[in-house]
Design a protein around this motif. Structure first.
Motif, PDB file in Angstrom:
ATOM      1  N   ILE A  92       0.873  -1.172   0.000  1.00  0.00           N
ATOM      2  CA  ILE A  92       0.000   0.000   0.000  1.00  0.00           C
ATOM      3  C   ILE A  92       0.913   1.226   0.000  1.00  0.00           C
ATOM      4  O   ILE A  92       1.592   1.504   0.986  1.00  0.00           O
ATOM      5  CB  ILE A  92      -0.930  -0.010   1.220  1.00  0.00           C
ATOM      6  CG1 ILE A  92      -1.781  -1.287   1.207  1.00  0.00           C
ATOM      7  CG2 ILE A  92      -1.816   1.224   1.244  1.00  0.00           C
ATOM      8  CD1 ILE A  92      -2.512  -1.555   2.498  1.00  0.00           C
ATOM      9  N   LEU A 109      -8.456   3.399   1.462  1.00  0.00           N
ATOM     10  CA  LEU A 109      -7.444   4.281   0.886  1.00  0.00           C
ATOM     11  C   LEU A 109      -7.693   5.734   1.278  1.00  0.00           C
ATOM     12  O   LEU A 109      -6.748   6.495   1.543  1.00  0.00           O
ATOM     13  CB  LEU A 109      -7.418   4.132  -0.633  1.00  0.00           C
ATOM     14  CG  LEU A 109      -7.049   2.749  -1.175  1.00  0.00           C
ATOM     15  CD1 LEU A 109      -7.107   2.734  -2.696  1.00  0.00           C
ATOM     16  CD2 LEU A 109      -5.680   2.318  -0.682  1.00  0.00           C
ATOM     17  N   LEU A 149      -1.086  -0.718  -4.361  1.00  0.00           N
ATOM     18  CA  LEU A 149      -2.179   0.238  -4.263  1.00  0.00           C
ATOM     19  C   LEU A 149      -1.598   1.634  -4.186  1.00  0.00           C
ATOM     20  O   LEU A 149      -0.687   1.899  -3.394  1.00  0.00           O
ATOM     21  CB  LEU A 149      -3.031  -0.049  -3.024  1.00  0.00           C
ATOM     22  CG  LEU A 149      -3.721  -1.420  -3.002  1.00  0.00           C
ATOM     23  CD1 LEU A 149      -4.412  -1.628  -1.664  1.00  0.00           C
ATOM     24  CD2 LEU A 149      -4.712  -1.550  -4.140  1.00  0.00           C
TER      25      LEU A 149
END
Length: 286
Positions: free
Chosen positions: A125, A178, A161
């Protein structure tokens, strides 16, 4: 602000983007499961084993070890490593490759046929765009160079991501996740967003975790100070070597001590004392 005050300030402002807070939040089995399900909806995961934070992997005594931010397996024994990556890194992809190899390592049981190896997923991430293409979601599998449409399925999948993208290309729950990391309002008002915020608050009010974070922050500050001092020392040593080489060059040209001192004070803006100290060092045999 002293070191302890700085560490306390770091704790107050730490959110889900902080790997310590992230790891604690993601050890909640329900949250971790929902995040993985939203990242990999095609797997139809039903359950996972209790996630472990800062899972240390040491394949051998002479190999590089790592700490996975969050590690778990699902009901089909697929393996998951989930990492929070705040800063851009030029070696990110090679790092992911190594993490994938260690994650996959646990998928192979001694004596078992390779056909029974479980699948391995490494999820990074990123608080930046790792590919520079503006997308929110990137997944990587092996493809045949001569025919990119041909998937070479070896059970390993890398997922990246991009927290910074606002394209809304991902499922709603993942978008909420997110948005929470990025500090955007987005979909954080939904039930999953509320669950995340409640868990973050729980983490931030845990006195033991606060103490652990403070201790780690102080250790990191000490380490950074040592690195900074080493860098300063190295830079100063380089400057000194350059000046001594310059003086030796001027001596070889036949310049006198007064001429060299004059050059050092007028061109390099050294004080007379500094210039004479450099001259003395350059002309003194060890």
């Amino acid at each position: 602000m002293n070191r302890i005050q700085q560490a306390a300030a770091n704790w107050r402002k730490a959110g889900l983007e902080n790997d310590f807070v992230f790891s604690k939040v993601m050890t909640d089995p329900e949250i971790c499961l929902e995040v993985i399900q939203s990242i990999l909806p095609g797997l139809a995961i039903k359950s996972i084993k209790p996630p472990r934070a800062q899972e240390e992997i040491n394949p051998s005594n002479d190999a590089k070890g790592v700490r996975f931010d969050v590690y778990t397996t699902d009901d089909a024994n697929n393996h998951y490593d989930i990492e929070m990556q705040v800063a851009e890194s030029p070696n990110l992809f090679k790092r992911v490759r190594y993490y994938q190899s260690l994650n996959a390592f646990a998928s192979y049981e001694r004596g078992e046929n390779y056909n029974y190896a479980h699948n391995s997923y490494v999820i990074f991430i990123c608080c930046f765009d790792p590919m520079g293409l503006g997308r929110q979601y990137y997944s990587v599998n092996k493809r045949l160079n001569q025919d990119p449409a041909f998937l070479v399925w070896d059970g390993a999948t890398d997922v990246y991501l991009n927290v910074t993208s606002e394209r809304h290309e991902v499922p709603a729950k993942l978008q909420t996740f997110l948005d929470q990391i990025a500090g955007r309002s987005g979909g954080q008002e939904d039930a999953f967003g509320l669950k995340l915020r409640q868990k973050i608050t729980e983490v931030k009010h845990n006195k033991k975790w606060r103490a652990d974070f403070m201790r780690m922050s102080l250790m990191e500050m000490d380490h950074q100070y040592e690195l900074d001092q080493a860098e300063i020392k190295g830079r100063n040593q380089g400057i000194e070597n350059d000046r001594l080489s310059l003086i030796n060059g001027l001596l070889k040209q036949g310049q006198s001590e007064d001429e060299i001192i004059h050059f050092l004070t007028t061109v390099l803006n050294l004080s007379d004392e500094q210039a004479r100290a450099y001259y003395h060092k350059a002309t003194t045999k060890d």
